[in-house]
Design an enzyme around this catalytic site. Structure first.
Site, PDB file in Angstrom:
ATOM      1  CG  ASP A 159      -1.646  -1.358   1.327  1.00  0.00           C
ATOM      2  OD1 ASP A 159      -2.508  -1.619   0.478  1.00  0.00           O
ATOM      3  OD2 ASP A 159      -1.301  -2.161   2.209  1.00  0.00           O
ATOM      4  CG  HIS A 187      -3.559  -5.211   2.835  1.00  0.00           C
ATOM      5  ND1 HIS A 187      -3.088  -4.322   1.898  1.00  0.00           N
ATOM      6  CD2 HIS A 187      -3.800  -6.368   2.156  1.00  0.00           C
ATOM      7  CE1 HIS A 187      -3.034  -4.908   0.724  1.00  0.00           C
ATOM      8  NE2 HIS A 187      -3.466  -6.158   0.846  1.00  0.00           N
TER       9      HIS A 187
HETATM   10  P1  NAD Z   1      -1.975 -18.404  -4.952  1.00  0.00           P
HETATM   11  O1  NAD Z   1      -3.320 -19.033  -4.917  1.00  0.00           O
HETATM   12  O2  NAD Z   1      -1.295 -18.220  -6.260  1.00  0.00           O
HETATM   13  O3  NAD Z   1      -0.983 -19.231  -4.031  1.00  0.00           O
HETATM   14  C1  NAD Z   1      -1.295 -19.567  -2.728  1.00  0.00           C
HETATM   15  C2  NAD Z   1      -0.573 -20.849  -2.412  1.00  0.00           C
HETATM   16  O4  NAD Z   1      -0.736 -21.108  -1.023  1.00  0.00           O
HETATM   17  C3  NAD Z   1      -1.121 -22.072  -3.152  1.00  0.00           C
HETATM   18  O5  NAD Z   1      -0.064 -22.723  -3.840  1.00  0.00           O
HETATM   19  C4  NAD Z   1      -1.710 -22.928  -2.036  1.00  0.00           C
HETATM   20  O6  NAD Z   1      -1.576 -24.332  -2.295  1.00  0.00           O
HETATM   21  C5  NAD Z   1      -0.865 -22.493  -0.854  1.00  0.00           C
HETATM   22  N1  NAD Z   1      -1.458 -22.777   0.451  1.00  0.00           N
HETATM   23  C6  NAD Z   1      -2.755 -22.743   0.815  1.00  0.00           C
HETATM   24  N2  NAD Z   1      -2.889 -23.102   2.106  1.00  0.00           N
HETATM   25  C7  NAD Z   1      -1.657 -23.333   2.563  1.00  0.00           C
HETATM   26  C8  NAD Z   1      -1.140 -23.757   3.817  1.00  0.00           C
HETATM   27  N3  NAD Z   1      -1.943 -24.018   4.857  1.00  0.00           N
HETATM   28  N4  NAD Z   1       0.197 -23.913   3.947  1.00  0.00           N
HETATM   29  C9  NAD Z   1       1.016 -23.669   2.912  1.00  0.00           C
HETATM   30  N5  NAD Z   1       0.589 -23.300   1.699  1.00  0.00           N
HETATM   31  C10 NAD Z   1      -0.730 -23.125   1.528  1.00  0.00           C
HETATM   32  O7  NAD Z   1      -2.095 -17.018  -4.155  1.00  0.00           O
HETATM   33  P2  NAD Z   1      -1.128 -15.754  -4.217  1.00  0.00           P
HETATM   34  O8  NAD Z   1      -1.521 -14.888  -5.348  1.00  0.00           O
HETATM   35  O9  NAD Z   1       0.285 -16.201  -4.105  1.00  0.00           O
HETATM   36  O10 NAD Z   1      -1.606 -14.985  -2.891  1.00  0.00           O
HETATM   37  C11 NAD Z   1      -1.402 -15.541  -1.618  1.00  0.00           C
HETATM   38  C12 NAD Z   1      -2.104 -14.695  -0.571  1.00  0.00           C
HETATM   39  O11 NAD Z   1      -1.497 -13.392  -0.496  1.00  0.00           O
HETATM   40  C13 NAD Z   1      -3.585 -14.427  -0.823  1.00  0.00           C
HETATM   41  O12 NAD Z   1      -4.301 -14.520   0.390  1.00  0.00           O
HETATM   42  C14 NAD Z   1      -3.605 -13.008  -1.339  1.00  0.00           C
HETATM   43  O13 NAD Z   1      -4.846 -12.374  -1.139  1.00  0.00           O
HETATM   44  C15 NAD Z   1      -2.519 -12.404  -0.477  1.00  0.00           C
HETATM   45  N6  NAD Z   1      -1.942 -11.121  -0.931  1.00  0.00           N
HETATM   46  C16 NAD Z   1      -1.659 -10.205   0.025  1.00  0.00           C
HETATM   47  C17 NAD Z   1      -1.089  -8.997  -0.321  1.00  0.00           C
HETATM   48  C18 NAD Z   1      -0.772  -7.958   0.720  1.00  0.00           C
HETATM   49  O14 NAD Z   1      -0.433  -6.830   0.363  1.00  0.00           O
HETATM   50  N7  NAD Z   1      -0.851  -8.260   1.998  1.00  0.00           N
HETATM   51  C19 NAD Z   1      -0.799  -8.732  -1.664  1.00  0.00           C
HETATM   52  C20 NAD Z   1      -1.090  -9.706  -2.628  1.00  0.00           C
HETATM   53  C21 NAD Z   1      -1.673 -10.904  -2.240  1.00  0.00           C
HETATM   54  C1  LMR Z   2      -3.510  -6.584  -2.961  1.00  0.00           C
HETATM   55  O1  LMR Z   2      -3.642  -5.562  -2.277  1.00  0.00           O
HETATM   56  O2  LMR Z   2      -3.157  -6.546  -4.147  1.00  0.00           O
HETATM   57  C2  LMR Z   2      -3.760  -7.921  -2.331  1.00  0.00           C
HETATM   58  O3  LMR Z   2      -4.180  -7.792  -1.008  1.00  0.00           O
HETATM   59  C3  LMR Z   2      -4.663  -8.778  -3.134  1.00  0.00           C
HETATM   60  C4  LMR Z   2      -6.081  -8.277  -3.059  1.00  0.00           C
HETATM   61  O4  LMR Z   2      -6.963  -9.102  -2.794  1.00  0.00           O
HETATM   62  O5  LMR Z   2      -6.331  -7.094  -3.273  1.00  0.00           O
END
Ligand code: NAD
Ligand code: LMR
Length: 324
Positions: A159, A187
């Protein structure tokens, strides 16, 4: 030879990990002199795909990458971890808010917090990325009573970087020209990107932009950028999330005198109850975040922060069964 730092990444087969692992293996967290051991956690169904990621890491021949361990056992994944990126969790789809993921994702973070408590190194630093990140960090910390709560952070750096990018575009200056920016709160769409004290080339940003753009365009654009990416890209942000996660952990370990936004357990500042994991203005010194204190808040700022506190308290109450 210097002992390698052990870095655990969960969700190793996912899209964020596919960028993040390469940055860690290149030495961006601990610096170019320190070898790294990656410890990767996945669910059993995704171990096959994660094995392919391990093969590609090997094929990248990173000079600093000492070893890679892949497992579906949290006790193994967090064994000796100096740093942990808790990424593995479900992403939201179009039309969902991040809090809609709480029931599905919240239960992942208690067992991982416990495994960190029981197996990680004494200096472990944990960054929760999986959404809703602030409350997931609260859940993980609560399951790790022997680890200081301040070692559990949630990611607000994406952010912060988004806010920098919007300002840089508006004022046609590089992101490095800006200082004293903060994104307060959760967030989520209620987050508060705050330019009250921001400067560009040492001039107050507020002298250069009008109030309507600030409240009507900048704040909602930054706060809804995650949804915008999902709309345009069809998937949630990945490389920018990985890059921001590296920024967060690197600064935490190596220090920064620049204000950055980190979601840390509130020490009870700015009217935010102690313990809520909340985005605050921080600098990092000696391996610890320090809140920038003593800032005078306007009513506008207080109101925006209060909305976030209310939302975080509601999220905390919704997962009361996951908190001891
Ligand atoms: P993705 O679906 O591509 O990958 C997630 C992976 O996590 C998958 O491979 C899945 O098998 C694995 N997984 C699920 N449960 C698990 C567990 N208990 N232990 C280990 N691995 C596990 O998702 P992504 O795009 O990589 O996003 C991951 C997370 O990050 C999501 O919740 C997304 O919303 C979040 N995210 C947060 C931010 C932020 O700014 N905080 C930014 C982007 C994404
Ligand atoms: C982001 O801010 O890009 C992540 O938290 C993914 C989402 O769900 O917005």
């Amino acid at each position: 030879m210097t002992a390698p730092k052990k870095v655990t990444v969960t969700g190793a087969a996912g899209q964020i990990a596919y960028s993040l692992l390469w940055r860690i293996a290149a030495g961006e967290i601990y610096g170019p002199e320190i070898p790294v051991e990656l410890r990767l956690l996945e669910i059993p169904d995704a171990l096959g795909a994660a094995e392919g990621v391990v093969m590609e890491l090997a094929d990248s021949a990173f000079p600093l990458l000492h070893k890679v361990v892949l497992t579906d056992d949290p006790a193994v994944a967090f064994d000796g971890a100096n740093a942990a990126f808790l990424v593995g969790a479900k992403p939201r789809s179009k039309g969902e808010e991040r809090a809609d993921l709480l029931q599905a994702n919240g239960k992942i973070f208690g067992p991982q917090g416990k495994a960190i408590n029981d197996h990680a190194a004494d200096d472990v630093r944990v960054l929760v990325v999986g959404n809703p990140a602030n409350t997931n960090a609260l859940i993980a910390a609560a399951a790790a009573p022997d680890v200081p709560a301040e070692r559990f952070n949630a990611m607000m750096r994406l952010d912060h970087n988004r806010a920098l990018a919007q300002l840089a575009g508006k004022l046609d200056r590089p992101t490095t020209a800006f200082e004293r920016l903060v994104v307060w709160g959760n967030h989520s769409a209620t987050q508060f990107p705050d330019i009250t004290w921001a400067t560009v080339d040492d001039r107050p940003v507020r002298e250069l932009i009008d109030g309507d753009w600030y409240t009507g365009e900048f704040i909602p654009r930054v706060a809804r950028r995650g949804a915008e990416i999902i709309e345009v890209r069809g998937k949630s942000s990945a490389a920018s999330a990985a890059s921001s996660a590296v920024d967060h952990l690197r600064d935490w370990v190596q220090g920064t005198e620049q204000w950055v936004s980190a979601a840390i357990p509130s020490p009870g500042v700015y009217g935010i109850p102690e313990g809520l994991v909340v985005g605050l203005p921080t600098v990092a010194r000696g391996g610890r975040w320090e809140v920038v204190e003593g800032l005078d808040l306007t009513d506008f700022q207080r109101e925006r922060i209060a909305v976030n506190v209310t939302e975080l308290e509601q999220e905390r109450d919704a997962v009361a069964d996951l908190l001891p």
